[in-house]
Design an enzyme around this catalytic site. Structure first.
Site, PDB file in Angstrom:
ATOM      1  NE  ARG A   3      15.487  65.169  36.967  1.00 41.08           N
ATOM      2  CZ  ARG A   3      14.599  66.037  37.431  1.00 41.08           C
ATOM      3  NH1 ARG A   3      13.446  65.601  37.917  1.00 41.08           N
ATOM      4  NH2 ARG A   3      14.865  67.333  37.409  1.00 41.08           N
ATOM      5  CG  ASP A  35      12.125  56.120  38.001  1.00 39.30           C
ATOM      6  OD1 ASP A  35      12.302  57.331  37.813  1.00 39.30           O
ATOM      7  OD2 ASP A  35      11.184  55.468  37.502  1.00 39.30           O
ATOM      8  CE1 TYR A  84      15.759  53.896  31.092  1.00 40.10           C
ATOM      9  CE2 TYR A  84      14.944  55.186  29.236  1.00 40.10           C
ATOM     10  CZ  TYR A  84      15.505  55.123  30.503  1.00 40.10           C
ATOM     11  OH  TYR A  84      15.817  56.283  31.169  1.00 40.10           O
ATOM     12  NE  ARG A  91       9.448  51.334  37.576  1.00 41.91           N
ATOM     13  CZ  ARG A  91       9.493  51.890  38.783  1.00 41.91           C
ATOM     14  NH1 ARG A  91      10.153  53.051  38.974  1.00 41.91           N
ATOM     15  NH2 ARG A  91       8.903  51.319  39.811  1.00 41.91           N
TER      16      ARG A  91
END
Length: 252
Positions: A58, A60, A118, A204
């Site tokens: 997933r 966000d 990422y 994050r």
């Protein structure tokens, strides 16, 4: 070639999307604005079947993807090139199917993941970006990149990252960060993070924590206490979603 087959095929998709307008990857009952939901709707219309799309993981709300991987099962006889063409014709323009392939029967885009990378982007000039604004955060104050790299090195390897997640879970929170590079490229500061998996909001929170180290708000060796305590309140702030992009997903 059209129609259906009695044997289900396993189809793999490589997806690129701008997550700005969406409530994340995962289908939601109370929102039509999810990446998974949009693709499933088009696939179900194309095949006449109730398609269940399996994503590699997933993302966000507001997070983007350059190479998200997903797979679905279908009895359609459509060629993969025709599936790709159909999807790109009827999906919103901010969701693009880069590739469609036949996958092995046992391929599972989530369970078979070996590592993900990422990218987090920060615009560092004293003026905000125009064309890059949806994909970066603007932060022009001075950052001590040397201290940030020292703190990043403490996160490398296998650790319990519960303190770097915004969600409690009974499942294992041990992950292995394989690389964490902070690179200055012209007007941007880029964080590349590769791991065997990530917890909810983990990237994050790591970026937000390292930025606070760079600002002098957190000492670099405080990372050790954050890992040991496993308490979210001891880590730094969560960086905004829009700076984050899923770059790649690797399998065996």
């Amino acid at each position: 070639m059209s129609g259906v087959n009695s044997v289900k095929r396993n189809i793999k998709l490589v997806i690129m999307y701008d997550g700005t307008k969406y409530s994340g990857w995962q289908r939601l009952k109370n929102s039509e604005m999810t990446i998974q939901g949009k693709i499933e709707t088009v696939l179900s219309k194309m095949t006449g079947e109730d398609i269940q799309l399996i994503g590699s993981g997933r993302t966000d709300a507001g997070v983007h993807a350059f190479n998200q991987i997903a797979n679905f099962h279908t009895t359609t006889l459509k060629k993969v090139k025709d599936i790709k063409a159909y999807l790109n014709q009827y999906l919103p323009k901010d969701i693009v199917i880069k590739d469609v392939k036949e996958a092995s029967e046992r391929f599972h885009s989530r369970y078979n993941v070996k590592e993900k990378t990422y990218l987090y982007r920060i615009w560092t000039t004293d003026y905000p970006p125009v064309f890059e604004e949806p994909y970066t955060i603007h932060m022009h104050q001075s950052l001590d990149i040397e201290k940030m790299n020292k703190a990043a090195n403490l996160l490398m390897g296998e650790h319990d990252f519960q303190g770097f997640s915004n969600k409690k879970t009974k499942k294992s929170t041990i992950r292995t960060i394989k690389s964490l590079d902070i690179i200055k490229e012209k007007d941007e500061l880029k964080f590349y993070i590769t791991a065997d998996g990530f917890l909810y909001n983990m990237v994050r929170i790591i970026v937000g924590t390292l930025l606070e180290v760079g600002e002098g708000k957190i000492k670099e060796d405080a990372i050790l206490n954050m890992l040991e305590s496993k308490e979210r309140e001891n880590a730094g702030t969560r960086a905004p979603a829009k700076g984050l992009t899923l770059q790649s997903v690797k399998y065996n």
